[in-house]
Write an enzyme that holds these catalytic residues in place. Structure first.
Site, PDB file in Angstrom:
ATOM      1  N   ARG A 199      39.212  34.098  26.089  1.00 56.90           N
ATOM      2  CA  ARG A 199      40.106  35.263  26.015  1.00 56.90           C
ATOM      3  C   ARG A 199      39.623  36.268  24.975  1.00 56.90           C
ATOM      4  NH1 ARG A 199      45.566  36.022  23.489  1.00 56.90           N
ATOM      5  NH2 ARG A 199      46.705  37.522  24.805  1.00 56.90           N
TER       6      ARG A 199
ATOM      7  N   HIS B 101      39.097  40.212  25.715  1.00 57.13           N
ATOM      8  CA  HIS B 101      39.804  41.251  24.965  1.00 57.13           C
ATOM      9  C   HIS B 101      38.836  42.141  24.197  1.00 57.13           C
ATOM     10  CE1 HIS B 101      44.278  40.070  25.050  1.00 57.13           C
ATOM     11  NE2 HIS B 101      43.663  39.472  26.068  1.00 57.13           N
ATOM     12  N   ASP B 102      37.655  41.647  23.905  1.00 61.52           N
ATOM     13  CA  ASP B 102      36.631  42.489  23.304  1.00 61.52           C
ATOM     14  C   ASP B 102      36.077  43.466  24.338  1.00 61.52           C
ATOM     15  OD1 ASP B 102      34.726  43.462  21.436  1.00 61.52           O
ATOM     16  OD2 ASP B 102      33.207  42.121  22.266  1.00 61.52           O
TER      17      ASP B 102
ATOM     18  N   VAL C 233      38.039  46.617  25.743  1.00 59.59           N
ATOM     19  CA  VAL C 233      38.364  47.695  24.811  1.00 59.59           C
ATOM     20  C   VAL C 233      37.058  48.308  24.311  1.00 59.59           C
ATOM     21  CG1 VAL C 233      39.541  48.315  22.677  1.00 59.59           C
ATOM     22  CG2 VAL C 233      40.484  46.521  24.138  1.00 59.59           C
TER      23      VAL C 233
ATOM     24  N   ASP D 265      31.406  44.835  22.289  1.00 54.91           N
ATOM     25  CA  ASP D 265      30.748  45.264  21.052  1.00 54.91           C
ATOM     26  C   ASP D 265      31.294  44.579  19.804  1.00 54.91           C
ATOM     27  OD1 ASP D 265      33.248  46.399  20.878  1.00 54.91           O
ATOM     28  OD2 ASP D 265      32.549  48.482  20.823  1.00 54.91           O
TER      29      ASP D 265
ATOM     30  N   GLU E  48      41.790  46.261  16.050  1.00 56.67           N
ATOM     31  CA  GLU E  48      42.423  45.812  17.294  1.00 56.67           C
ATOM     32  C   GLU E  48      43.228  44.529  17.140  1.00 56.67           C
ATOM     33  OE1 GLU E  48      39.051  45.639  19.980  1.00 56.67           O
ATOM     34  OE2 GLU E  48      38.388  47.607  19.246  1.00 56.67           O
TER      35      GLU E  48
ATOM     36  N   ASN F  22      47.184  41.504  21.181  1.00 58.87           N
ATOM     37  CA  ASN F  22      46.375  40.616  20.341  1.00 58.87           C
ATOM     38  C   ASN F  22      47.136  39.977  19.190  1.00 58.87           C
ATOM     39  OD1 ASN F  22      44.192  41.382  21.914  1.00 58.87           O
ATOM     40  ND2 ASN F  22      43.483  42.945  20.487  1.00 58.87           N
TER      41      ASN F  22
ATOM     42  N   PRO G  43      45.333  44.511  30.149  1.00 59.85           N
ATOM     43  CA  PRO G  43      46.389  44.301  31.145  1.00 59.85           C
ATOM     44  C   PRO G  43      47.525  43.441  30.591  1.00 59.85           C
ATOM     45  CG  PRO G  43      44.219  43.881  32.083  1.00 59.85           C
ATOM     46  CD  PRO G  43      44.030  43.996  30.605  1.00 59.85           C
TER      47      PRO G  43
ATOM     48  N   HIS H  29      42.542  31.703  33.570  1.00 61.55           N
ATOM     49  CA  HIS H  29      43.808  31.167  33.062  1.00 61.55           C
ATOM     50  C   HIS H  29      43.952  29.675  33.326  1.00 61.55           C
ATOM     51  CE1 HIS H  29      46.152  35.257  32.876  1.00 61.55           C
ATOM     52  NE2 HIS H  29      45.225  35.133  31.945  1.00 61.55           N
ATOM     53  N   THR H  30      43.062  29.122  34.128  1.00 58.70           N
ATOM     54  CA  THR H  30      43.146  27.687  34.423  1.00 58.70           C
ATOM     55  C   THR H  30      43.070  26.822  33.168  1.00 58.70           C
ATOM     56  OG1 THR H  30      42.177  25.887  35.728  1.00 58.70           O
ATOM     57  CG2 THR H  30      40.651  27.501  34.844  1.00 58.70           C
TER      58      THR H  30
ATOM     59  N   ASP I 178      48.310  26.354  34.090  1.00 63.49           N
ATOM     60  CA  ASP I 178      48.290  25.595  35.341  1.00 63.49           C
ATOM     61  C   ASP I 178      48.463  24.117  35.023  1.00 63.49           C
ATOM     62  OD1 ASP I 178      45.842  24.245  34.949  1.00 63.49           O
ATOM     63  OD2 ASP I 178      44.714  25.491  36.333  1.00 63.49           O
TER      64      ASP I 178
END
Length: 320
Positions: A62, A66-67, A70, A74, A88, A94, A163, A193-194, A239
């Site tokens: 994750r 998330h890097d 945005v 980097d 961030e 976050n 998202p 997400h598993t 899950d």
């Protein structure tokens, strides 16, 4: 003569453009001579971290996502706030949620001892994500390397580009399309997400208000750890085999057992139902497509060449 001069200028311009494109290419063997032990150091650290806490694998996957979403891959997500910018880490998606910073710090410390100033934090994030998936039984893909690290970060971009777990299908498709991904790639990346877990805060509304798309027995089981008020940070697996990277996530969606609203939106009389179905029936296809999509995500606007820097401490820019 003027025509020759123009042609020569045009030729040189095209040559320089192509040279710039070539220099910006990432390479799977980028560190083969400058730091040949880099990949083994990262893999060893990830294996150790996940052995101590299996959940860390999902956290590191994750962190890379998330890097990249945005302003590109980097390592801006790792920067602490400074007097010049608000980073961030404290943005809504976050704050009190992203984890794994200490694991990245540990890897960076080891790499700086072995190969000072060579391996970027952005590349560490990309390889750590891959190695986390592999450590939890998932697919392996080749990670192109050569990213450099940003010298700034953007709180506002993190607020707007990531998202939300409350998005409907159309908004999810749009959010990923804005980054160059197809609906199919959005679905397969969601399959990450598993191995994840979610805070009660992120799915309480689904349990108590929007119940039409959730299996009733499944909802009852989730409510035991997610009351209608309080317990915001209580965790539930995304899950039924959250410790293993497999296609159970998609099977759960078909059975109306998606934990997050945004997850269940992928299946339920919508345009992505057939994609979810295919992955629920074929784990090999899921693994192959996931690796391809992760490679594409890792190529989102990397800094290369002389852009950015190679941080010696992933939490702050050099010289600060």
């Amino acid at each position: 003569m003027a025509s020759f001069s123009f042609s020569l200028t045009l030729y040189l311009s095209i040559f320089l453009l192509l040279l710039g494109i070539a220099s910006a290419q990432l390479s799977t063997n980028f560190y083969s001579s400058s730091c040949p032990s880099a990949l083994s150091i990262i893999q060893g650290a990830i294996s150790s971290a996940i052995s101590s806490e299996p959940r860390m694998g999902a956290s590191l996957l994750r962190l890379h996502f998330h890097d990249c979403f945005v302003n590109g891959c980097d390592a801006s997500v790792l920067l602490d706030d400074t007097s010049n910018f608000k980073g961030e880490k404290t943005a809504g998606p976050n704050s009190n949620s992203l984890r794994g910073y200490e694991v990245i710090d540990s890897i960076k410390t080891q790499l700086e001892k072995q190969c000072p100033g060579v391996v970027s934090c952005a590349d560490i994030l990309a390889v750590a994500a891959r190695d986390s998936v592999v450590a939890l039984g998932g697919t392996r893909w080749n990670v192109p390397l050569g990213r450099r690290d940003a010298t700034t970060a953007s709180f506002d971009a993190a607020e707007s580009n990531l998202p939300s777990p409350f998005l409907d299908l159309a908004a999810l498709i749009s959010a990923f399309s804005n980054k160059g991904f197809t609906a199919q790639e959005m679905v397969v990346l969601s399959g990450g997400h598993t191995i994840g877990q979610a805070r009660c805060l992120t799915f309480r509304t689904r349990l108590y208000d929007n119940t039409e798309s959730i299996d009733s027995a499944f909802a009852s089981s989730l409510k035991q750890n997610c009351p209608s008020s309080g317990g915001d940070d209580n965790l539930s697996p995304l899950d039924e085999s959250a410790g293993t990277f497999d296609n159970t996530y998609f099977k759960n969606l078909v059975g109306k057992k998606g934990v997050l609203h945004s997850d269940q939106q992928l299946f339920g009389n919508g345009s992505t139902d057939s994609i979810v179905n295919s992955y629920s029936l074929d784990s090999g296809k899921f693994f192959t497509d996931f690796g391809k999509a992760m490679t594409k995500m890792g190529n989102l606007s990397p800094l290369t060449g002389s852009n950015g820097e190679i941080r010696t401490n992933c939490r702050k820019i050099n010289g600060s």
